[in-house]
Design an enzyme around this catalytic site. Structure first.
Site, PDB file in Angstrom:
ATOM      1  N   ARG A  29       0.845  -1.209   0.000  1.00  0.00           N
ATOM      2  CA  ARG A  29       0.000   0.000   0.000  1.00  0.00           C
ATOM      3  C   ARG A  29       0.872   1.248   0.000  1.00  0.00           C
ATOM      4  NH1 ARG A  29      -3.113  -3.995   2.432  1.00  0.00           N
ATOM      5  NH2 ARG A  29      -4.849  -4.456   1.030  1.00  0.00           N
ATOM      6  N   ASP A  41       0.264  -6.964  -3.160  1.00  0.00           N
ATOM      7  CA  ASP A  41      -1.172  -6.719  -2.965  1.00  0.00           C
ATOM      8  C   ASP A  41      -1.708  -5.978  -4.187  1.00  0.00           C
ATOM      9  OD1 ASP A  41      -3.780  -6.323  -1.652  1.00  0.00           O
ATOM     10  OD2 ASP A  41      -2.687  -6.826   0.177  1.00  0.00           O
ATOM     11  N   HIS A  64      -6.291 -10.563  -3.965  1.00  0.00           N
ATOM     12  CA  HIS A  64      -5.368  -9.440  -3.776  1.00  0.00           C
ATOM     13  C   HIS A  64      -4.311  -9.439  -4.883  1.00  0.00           C
ATOM     14  CE1 HIS A  64      -6.741  -7.700   0.032  1.00  0.00           C
ATOM     15  NE2 HIS A  64      -7.039  -8.924   0.414  1.00  0.00           N
ATOM     16  N   GLU A  80      -9.766 -12.703   1.725  1.00  0.00           N
ATOM     17  CA  GLU A  80     -10.600 -11.781   0.957  1.00  0.00           C
ATOM     18  C   GLU A  80     -10.562 -12.040  -0.548  1.00  0.00           C
ATOM     19  OE1 GLU A  80     -10.361  -7.961   3.928  1.00  0.00           O
ATOM     20  OE2 GLU A  80      -8.728  -8.175   2.516  1.00  0.00           O
ATOM     21  N   TRP A  98      -7.141 -13.765  11.882  1.00  0.00           N
ATOM     22  CA  TRP A  98      -7.229 -12.291  11.903  1.00  0.00           C
ATOM     23  C   TRP A  98      -8.649 -11.813  12.165  1.00  0.00           C
ATOM     24  CZ3 TRP A  98      -9.465  -8.847   8.166  1.00  0.00           C
ATOM     25  CH2 TRP A  98     -10.001  -9.455   7.031  1.00  0.00           C
ATOM     26  N   TRP A 117      -0.754  -2.574   8.544  1.00  0.00           N
ATOM     27  CA  TRP A 117      -1.296  -2.367   7.191  1.00  0.00           C
ATOM     28  C   TRP A 117      -1.169  -0.884   6.906  1.00  0.00           C
ATOM     29  CZ3 TRP A 117      -1.846  -6.769   4.869  1.00  0.00           C
ATOM     30  CH2 TRP A 117      -2.221  -7.905   5.595  1.00  0.00           C
ATOM     31  N   GLU A 138      -2.286   1.343   4.450  1.00  0.00           N
ATOM     32  CA  GLU A 138      -3.117   2.200   3.598  1.00  0.00           C
ATOM     33  C   GLU A 138      -2.968   3.662   4.013  1.00  0.00           C
ATOM     34  OE1 GLU A 138      -4.159  -0.703   4.825  1.00  0.00           O
ATOM     35  OE2 GLU A 138      -5.519  -1.711   3.426  1.00  0.00           O
TER      36      GLU A 138
END
Ligand code: ACM
Length: 511
Positions: free
Chosen positions: A145, A174, A244, A310, A376, A451, A453
């Site tokens: 990210r 990712d 991803h 995801e 998670w 993470w 972002e």
């Protein structure tokens, strides 16, 4: 001068005698097995290393017979006017003893080395016996990210070492960028490592229009792995399969679900989950095998993280190729196809002497026998996997997502996730209360997640990481009965002073 060490040792007994005095004349003496640790210590402090000699020196020794008492990573440290002795069953144990010794020295040493106090550094007399509670003590750094340079990654690894953490989970791949050079597929980094812009924090969906990217050459990766190994840290890469994968598919669209309606992979600029997945076809499977072959050559880590979280199922389920593959292989839906991908990767890794670990979604279609799981979404997944005989690592959003804001939304300029205070992180217990003692051994440990972002810089990342990662280090290292938040807070100022000298942009505890 004090005995404040984080993470708290199993036992630290002030012995009351005169302190050890370290001067530029002090030597670090060592045996063959602790030569690497001695070199690290001497370099850190600017001392000379001597293989032999006498005097009030620092002596490092590996004594395998200590394994019974100290395990693989424990140590005994004796510090006093007569010198310092650090002994462990392995070099790792000696290294952790050295990290404790470091914390007995004045905090200014981190910045001014031997010039501190005009070259007269006192360490209080003490006897320490110590060993970690868990073998997996980790931190995840997301460099997809937002990219971090090799120098920044090394600085982060050095901070993990100070905390006696031993797994650096490198989230290299990712939707927002592919960051590892793969020689056979140069477009992964020529195309996949770059995005046209990034969504502006809290002003979504506005984009900044500023190109962002970067990647590590294989030579740089080897350098980072060696740097970490010198600090007894395993670098575990994460290569996401099967979701991803936008950045990879932007580089090589032919490996995606090309016949799914609306298929248009790109290196993503917004924070979301995207529909791209690898397609179940021969060319894509060959691509994945090739990528993992190069990854395994770079990373000696026993565990290889394959993501698995995801993964959206729509493209498989709407693509004629995906539908035909599922029918031909008796897979009833995308969930089973997700499991099929993970099992195939598990077989590939197992055949090469490695073990697969992935996020808890990999369990939905049944875990492959040797696979380990990182919980998670909820600890219930860890409980279920451990009961089924799988090794688990705890990384729940509830306590270990260090991207979640620590202060209130007002204080932080916007909230990310649920407020996760220092005390909350400290309160985390890696062994779920509902887990039968017969399965406790399946819990390898826990780790903190960064993470990125909303952490464009490593300064911002340090603000999120510290001191919450310091709290988590104590969770995974110290005996459960030694854990006491008030006591941790009373020791924390010395660690924070140390972090200040290292110019770490930590968040000052507010309460
Ligand atoms: C995750 O946060 N998607 C593992």
């Amino acid at each position: 001068m004090n005995h404040s060490i984080i993470p708290a040792p199993v036992s630290c007994r002030p012995t009351g005698g005169a302190p050890f005095v370290l001067t530029p004349a002090t030597r670090v003496r060592h045996d063959a097995a602790s030569a690497g640790v001695a070199a690290w210590f001497a370099r850190w402090l600017g001392l000379e290393v001597a293989a032999a000699g006498t005097g009030a020196d620092i002596v490092l020794a590996v004594e395998p017979a200590l394994a019974g008492e100290l395990g693989r990573e424990g140590y005994r440290l004796t510090c006093g006017a007569g010198g310092v002795t650090i002994r462990g069953a392995t070099a790792a144990g000696v290294f952790y003893g050295v990290q404790s010794m470091r914390q007995l020295l004045p905090t200014d040493v981190e910045q001014s080395g031997l010039r501190t106090n005009n070259g007269r550094l006192e360490a209080p007399a003490a006897e320490i016996l110590d060993k970690p509670r868990f073998g997996w003590r980790g931190a995840l750094l997301d460099v997809s990210r937002h990219f971090a340079s090799v120098a920044e990654v090394k600085r982060f690894i050095e901070l993990l070492a100070l905390h006696k953490l031993n797994v650096f989970h490198w989230h290299l791949v990712d939707d927002h960028g592919w960051r590892i050079e793969i020689k056979k597929y140069p477009r992964l980094t020529e195309v996949g490592a770059w995005r046209a812009g990034t969504v502006i924090h809290f002003r979504e969906p506005a984009l900044d229009g500023i190109p962002h990217g970067g990647f590590y050459t294989q030579e740089e990766i080897r350098d980072v792995v060696a740097y970490a190994a010198e600090r007894f840290i395993t670098v575990m890469p994460e290569i996401e399969v099967p979701g991803h994968s936008s950045a990879a598919l932007a580089a090589y669209p032919e490996f995606g679900n090309t016949d799914a309606p609306g298929y248009a992979p790109r290196v993503q600029e917004k924070w979301a989950i995207f529909p791209e997945t690898y397609a179940p076809k021969a060319a894509t499977l060959q691509f994945l095998d090739d990528v993992f072959t190069e990854v395994l050559a770079l990373f000696p880590s026993k565990f290889i993280h394959v993501g698995g979280d995801e993964a959206m199922k729509e493209q498989w389920e709407t693509s004629p190729t995906g539908q035909a593959f599922m029918r031909a292989n008796g897979l009833k839906d995308g969930h089973e196809l997700q499991s099929w991908f993970i099992r195939r990767t598990e077989n590939f890794l197992a055949a090469r002497g490695r073990r697969l670990i992935g996020w808890d979604e990999i369990q939905e279609g049944g875990l492959a026998p040797g696979a380990a799981m990182m919980a998670w979404r909820d600890v219930k997944w860890a409980i279920e996997a451990a009961r089924l005989g799988h090794d688990v690592v705890l990384a729940p959003t509830s306590h270990t997502y260090l991207d979640y804001t620590e202060g209130s939304a007002e204080e932080e300029g916007g909230a990310i996730g649920a407020q996760t205070t220092l005390e909350k992180v400290y309160s985390f217990e890696p062994i779920p209360a509902e887990l039968d003692p017969a399965h406790h051994g399946r819990v390898l440990g826990a780790q903190g997640q960064l993470w990125r972002e909303r952490m464009p810089s490593m300064a911002r990342t340090e603000y999120r990481a510290f001191p919450r990662l310091s709290a988590l280090a104590e969770v995974v290292w110290s005996p459960r009965e030694r854990r006491d938040y008030a006591d941790f807070r009373s020791r924390l100022p010395w660690l924070l002073a140390r972090l200040s000298r290292l110019d770490v942009n930590y968040r000052r505890p507010r309460d």
